[in-house]
Design an enzyme around this catalytic site. Structure first.
Site, PDB file in Angstrom:
ATOM      1  N   SER A 243       0.829  -1.216   0.000  1.00  0.00           N
ATOM      2  CA  SER A 243       0.000   0.000   0.000  1.00  0.00           C
ATOM      3  C   SER A 243       0.859   1.261   0.000  1.00  0.00           C
ATOM      4  O   SER A 243       0.634   2.176  -0.807  1.00  0.00           O
ATOM      5  CB  SER A 243      -0.982   0.005   1.177  1.00  0.00           C
ATOM      6  OG  SER A 243      -0.335  -0.278   2.397  1.00  0.00           O
ATOM      7  N   HIS A 273      -1.926  -8.927   1.739  1.00  0.00           N
ATOM      8  CA  HIS A 273      -1.623  -7.672   2.459  1.00  0.00           C
ATOM      9  C   HIS A 273      -2.756  -7.425   3.468  1.00  0.00           C
ATOM     10  O   HIS A 273      -3.057  -8.291   4.274  1.00  0.00           O
ATOM     11  CB  HIS A 273      -1.446  -6.562   1.416  1.00  0.00           C
ATOM     12  CG  HIS A 273      -0.884  -5.262   1.934  1.00  0.00           C
ATOM     13  ND1 HIS A 273      -0.196  -5.151   3.104  1.00  0.00           N
ATOM     14  CD2 HIS A 273      -0.906  -3.997   1.401  1.00  0.00           C
ATOM     15  CE1 HIS A 273       0.173  -3.888   3.297  1.00  0.00           C
ATOM     16  NE2 HIS A 273      -0.254  -3.161   2.272  1.00  0.00           N
ATOM     17  N   HIS A 320       5.793 -12.982   7.094  1.00  0.00           N
ATOM     18  CA  HIS A 320       6.022 -11.590   6.710  1.00  0.00           C
ATOM     19  C   HIS A 320       7.207 -11.515   5.753  1.00  0.00           C
ATOM     20  O   HIS A 320       8.132 -12.319   5.842  1.00  0.00           O
ATOM     21  CB  HIS A 320       6.298 -10.706   7.934  1.00  0.00           C
ATOM     22  CG  HIS A 320       6.039  -9.265   7.678  1.00  0.00           C
ATOM     23  ND1 HIS A 320       6.975  -8.430   7.138  1.00  0.00           N
ATOM     24  CD2 HIS A 320       4.915  -8.514   7.840  1.00  0.00           C
ATOM     25  CE1 HIS A 320       6.452  -7.230   6.996  1.00  0.00           C
ATOM     26  NE2 HIS A 320       5.187  -7.257   7.417  1.00  0.00           N
ATOM     27  N   ASP A 375      -2.215  -8.870  11.485  1.00  0.00           N
ATOM     28  CA  ASP A 375      -3.573  -9.278  11.124  1.00  0.00           C
ATOM     29  C   ASP A 375      -4.064 -10.503  11.885  1.00  0.00           C
ATOM     30  O   ASP A 375      -5.256 -10.801  11.873  1.00  0.00           O
ATOM     31  CB  ASP A 375      -3.650  -9.546   9.613  1.00  0.00           C
ATOM     32  CG  ASP A 375      -3.303  -8.311   8.814  1.00  0.00           C
ATOM     33  OD1 ASP A 375      -3.786  -7.229   9.181  1.00  0.00           O
ATOM     34  OD2 ASP A 375      -2.535  -8.416   7.839  1.00  0.00           O
TER      35      ASP A 375
HETATM   36  N1  NMX Z   1       1.205 -19.933   5.149  1.00  0.00           N
HETATM   37  C1  NMX Z   1       1.632 -20.801   4.200  1.00  0.00           C
HETATM   38  N2  NMX Z   1       2.695 -20.579   3.415  1.00  0.00           N
HETATM   39  C2  NMX Z   1       3.383 -19.458   3.649  1.00  0.00           C
HETATM   40  C3  NMX Z   1       3.038 -18.538   4.634  1.00  0.00           C
HETATM   41  C4  NMX Z   1       1.886 -18.806   5.399  1.00  0.00           C
HETATM   42  N3  NMX Z   1       1.444 -17.960   6.335  1.00  0.00           N
HETATM   43  N4  NMX Z   1       3.926 -17.520   4.620  1.00  0.00           N
HETATM   44  C5  NMX Z   1       4.800 -17.795   3.635  1.00  0.00           C
HETATM   45  N5  NMX Z   1       4.474 -18.955   3.036  1.00  0.00           N
HETATM   46  C6  NMX Z   1       5.110 -19.590   1.895  1.00  0.00           C
HETATM   47  C7  NMX Z   1       5.041 -18.658   0.697  1.00  0.00           C
HETATM   48  O1  NMX Z   1       3.762 -18.729   0.088  1.00  0.00           O
HETATM   49  C8  NMX Z   1       6.180 -19.183  -0.133  1.00  0.00           C
HETATM   50  O2  NMX Z   1       5.742 -20.370  -0.752  1.00  0.00           O
HETATM   51  P1  NMX Z   1       6.231 -20.796  -2.238  1.00  0.00           P
HETATM   52  O3  NMX Z   1       7.717 -20.857  -2.159  1.00  0.00           O
HETATM   53  O4  NMX Z   1       5.556 -22.096  -2.472  1.00  0.00           O
HETATM   54  O5  NMX Z   1       5.757 -19.694  -3.130  1.00  0.00           O
HETATM   55  C9  NMX Z   1       7.225 -19.547   0.911  1.00  0.00           C
HETATM   56  O6  NMX Z   1       6.490 -19.758   2.124  1.00  0.00           O
HETATM   57  C10 NMX Z   1       8.279 -18.489   1.140  1.00  0.00           C
HETATM   58  O7  NMX Z   1       7.625 -17.276   1.430  1.00  0.00           O
HETATM   59  P2  NMX Z   1       8.295 -16.188   2.404  1.00  0.00           P
HETATM   60  O8  NMX Z   1       9.543 -15.736   1.755  1.00  0.00           O
HETATM   61  O9  NMX Z   1       8.375 -16.729   3.784  1.00  0.00           O
HETATM   62  O10 NMX Z   1       7.185 -15.055   2.433  1.00  0.00           O
HETATM   63  P3  NMX Z   1       6.939 -13.853   1.390  1.00  0.00           P
HETATM   64  O11 NMX Z   1       7.858 -12.762   1.739  1.00  0.00           O
HETATM   65  O12 NMX Z   1       6.971 -14.344  -0.008  1.00  0.00           O
HETATM   66  O13 NMX Z   1       5.425 -13.469   1.704  1.00  0.00           O
HETATM   67  C11 NMX Z   1       3.566 -12.993   3.102  1.00  0.00           C
HETATM   68  C12 NMX Z   1       5.064 -12.773   2.873  1.00  0.00           C
HETATM   69  C13 NMX Z   1       3.107 -12.110   4.242  1.00  0.00           C
HETATM   70  C14 NMX Z   1       2.810 -12.608   1.828  1.00  0.00           C
HETATM   71  C15 NMX Z   1       3.335 -14.486   3.437  1.00  0.00           C
HETATM   72  O14 NMX Z   1       3.990 -14.808   4.652  1.00  0.00           O
HETATM   73  C16 NMX Z   1       1.870 -14.857   3.526  1.00  0.00           C
HETATM   74  O15 NMX Z   1       1.271 -15.163   2.492  1.00  0.00           O
HETATM   75  N6  NMX Z   1       1.245 -14.837   4.742  1.00  0.00           N
HETATM   76  C17 NMX Z   1      -0.159 -15.075   4.901  1.00  0.00           C
HETATM   77  C18 NMX Z   1      -0.966 -13.847   4.480  1.00  0.00           C
HETATM   78  C19 NMX Z   1      -0.815 -12.729   5.487  1.00  0.00           C
HETATM   79  O16 NMX Z   1      -0.946 -12.909   6.687  1.00  0.00           O
HETATM   80  N7  NMX Z   1      -0.575 -11.504   4.999  1.00  0.00           N
HETATM   81  C20 NMX Z   1      -0.528 -10.311   5.851  1.00  0.00           C
HETATM   82  C21 NMX Z   1       0.839  -9.622   5.920  1.00  0.00           C
HETATM   83  C22 NMX Z   1       0.768  -8.421   6.831  1.00  0.00           C
HETATM   84  N8  NMX Z   1      -0.051  -7.327   6.258  1.00  0.00           N
HETATM   85  O17 NMX Z   1      -0.896  -6.805   6.915  1.00  0.00           O
HETATM   86  O18 NMX Z   1       0.126  -6.945   5.111  1.00  0.00           O
HETATM   87  C1  MLT Z   2       2.142  -3.700   6.513  1.00  0.00           C
HETATM   88  O1  MLT Z   2       1.757  -3.248   7.591  1.00  0.00           O
HETATM   89  O2  MLT Z   2       2.228  -2.988   5.500  1.00  0.00           O
HETATM   90  C2  MLT Z   2       2.388  -5.178   6.407  1.00  0.00           C
HETATM   91  O3  MLT Z   2       2.939  -5.691   7.591  1.00  0.00           O
HETATM   92  C3  MLT Z   2       3.108  -5.614   5.168  1.00  0.00           C
HETATM   93  C4  MLT Z   2       4.531  -5.201   4.988  1.00  0.00           C
HETATM   94  O4  MLT Z   2       5.133  -4.495   5.775  1.00  0.00           O
HETATM   95  O5  MLT Z   2       5.094  -5.669   3.963  1.00  0.00           O
END
Ligand code: NMX
Ligand code: MLT
Length: 436
Positions: A243, A273, A320, A375
């Site tokens: 964002s 996100h 994250h 979240d």
């Molecule tokens: N559940 C399952 N798999 C996960 C999760 C999770 N909570 N977090 C990461 N992974 C997987 C990810 O999909 C990736 O899989 P692949 O290699 O098959 O594509 C692998 O682990 C490596 O990912 P990371 O490097 O650990 O995480 P990345 O930086 O790519 O993504 C998020 C960060 C936040 C997008 C990811 O942790 C996620 O999808 N979390 C769940 C959604 C979430 O809670 N988002 C909110 C973030 C905070 N916000 O408010 O924005």
């Molecule tokens: C945020 O507050 O924007 C989320 O934790 C996602 C991020 O920092 O990448």
């Protein structure tokens, strides 16, 4: 335009800061900041520092620092509502914008300033009302923000030929007006979608958070405190999150703050996100339903988590891109729950999930951060006070995110930052170079 002391105070900061930046770049501009690999380019530019974003900085281990202050520090140092314990978001915005801790007076001035700007033009409500009632609240929110754009001072000033060095001034006006008007727009969406269009007028005697809670229909002093905490901790998370980055990017084309903010909200509405806050509650309620209600055991939760992963889905609220520890925003919300609702069944479940999930995610060997993010907790607190319509949760996140991103956008224009335009390449070009 409203002339205000806050703006004059901000104005006094621009020239010295610009000089500091120019001198720094002149002296150190050719220093290398880092190197990056092909893998990083394929991995969403992870770990590449490519932005200047002055208002906050995220540390992977410690979490967010707002102008250098951690969450516990701002909880201690920012002014509070008389008798309250949580920081007022008005104070956080002052800190982010001015790089200075506000006193009670400055916070009162900010609150009053926003009250003066809070009038939402009627056509904005008409635009929202033209959408079907089942339109997702984020769809309505983005439409409302875009409709607010008719009031843009920047758009007007640009057409009249404003000089580059003055861009920050109408951007400040737009940013302040937008922040002041968002709670009314958000509350309107909530009441139209979930309360039969039974709208509640603002109460200008209340602070920003309490007034927002009041317009939503939650006149409970504890909920007011929750809103103060919520709006403060979601406000900013450095510049690279989807964002904030979208807002910076679109703003860099000199699209006005309304357009830039709408773009950021489109990013916040993604499930990886900000929409994760609704997904968490959906996932938890589905779990409860599938397991027959009540508080599931750790073993039952573990099975459910593994099933989620086997189905190729993410566990919402965990992981994250930058953080490598439990999000301090999660901890701040947990502390709130421990104080006000330690026996709430949903809180007990969220706590148990926290005990179970990290080990399972760790065991996948690929999740870089198995710990909960902001979240994972927010929905439980909102549900406790009766705000159970979880599709609305990301709108609350959005209202808060305006504080950090608008303070930052004002600085972008005050610093005269250029249009953002990173380079890109193709796999073929990389292969020709490296895989000969
Ligand atoms: N559940 C399952 N798999 C996960 C999760 C999770 N909570 N977090 C990461 N992974 C997987 C990810 O999909 C990736 O899989 P692949 O290699 O098959 O594509 C692998 O682990 C490596 O990912 P990371 O490097 O650990 O995480 P990345 O930086 O790519 O993504 C998020 C960060 C936040 C997008 C990811 O942790 C996620 O999808 N979390 C769940 C959604 C979430 O809670 N988002 C909110 C973030 C905070 N916000 O408010 O924005
Ligand atoms: C945020 O507050 O924007 C989320 O934790 C996602 C991020 O920092 O990448």
């Amino acid at each position: 335009m409203i002339t205000d002391k806050l703006k004059e105070h901000f104005r006094s900061k621009i020239e010295p800061y610009n000089k500091k930046v120019k001198d720094f770049v002149a002296q150190y501009g050719d220093q290398k900041l880092g190197e990056y690999t092909i893998a990083q380019v394929y991995q969403g530019m992870r770990g590449i520092t490519g932005l200047i974003y002055e208002t906050s900085k995220l540390d992977p281990e410690e979490g967010i620092r707002f102008r250098g202050y951690s969450i516990p520090e701002i909880q201690e140092k920012l002014p509070k509502y008389p008798g309250g314990k949580q920081p007022l978001p008005e104070g956080l915005f002052y800190l982010l914008l001015m790089d200075e801790l506000p006193d009670d007076d400055a916070v009162r001035r900010m609150s009053n300033n926003w009250v003066r700007r809070a009038q939402v033009p009627p056509h904005v409500f008409k635009v929202i009302d033209s959408l079907p009632q089942h339109a997702h609240p984020m769809t309505q929110f983005i439409a409302g923000i875009t409709a607010l754009r008719t009031e843009s001072e920047f758009q007007k000033a640009y057409r009249q030929g404003i000089s580059k060095k003055d861009y920050w001034d109408p951007v400040y006006e737009d940013a302040m007006n937008l922040i002041a008007r968002l709670p009314r727009v958000a509350a309107y969406i909530y009441r139209r979608t979930y309360r039969n269009g039974d709208h509640i007028e603002p109460d200008p005697r209340l602070d920003y958070s309490a007034n927002f809670a009041h317009m939503l229909g939650f006149d409970n002093p504890e909920f007011y405190e929750l809103m103060r905490l919520y709006l403060t901790i979601h406000a900013d998370h450095e510049g690279g999150n989807v964002s904030a980055h979208a807002i910076r990017l679109v703003g860099s084309a000199l699209s006005d703050p309304y357009l830039a903010f709408a773009a950021g909200m489109a990013g916040l509405a993604g499930p990886l996100h900000g929409l994760a806050n609704q997904e968490v509650i959906r996932w938890v309620l589905d779990m409860k339903k599938e397991l027959g209600g009540g508080l599931p055991s750790k073993e039952e939760i573990a099975e459910y988590v593994k099933k989620t992963l086997t189905e190729g889905k993410v566990v919402p609220g965990f992981g994250h891109a930058v953080l490598r520890k439990t999000d301090p925003r999660y901890m701040a919300q947990r502390e709130f729950a421990l104080e006000y609702m330690p026996h709430d069944p949903m809180f007990l479940l969220i706590s148990r999930i926290y005990e179970v999930v990290p080990e399972i995610l760790e065991a996948t060997g690929k999740v870089k951060n198995p710990w909960p993010n902001v979240d994972a907790h927010s929905g439980q607190l909102l549900m406790y006070y009766g705000l159970v319509e979880y599709d609305f949760y990301t709108v609350l996140f959005g209202v808060s995110r305006a504080l950090g991103t608008m303070a930052s956008l004002i600085w972008d224009r005050a610093l005269g930052l250029p249009i953002e335009r990173p380079g890109s390449t193709t796999t073929d070009i990389l292969m020709q170079k490296f895989a000969k």
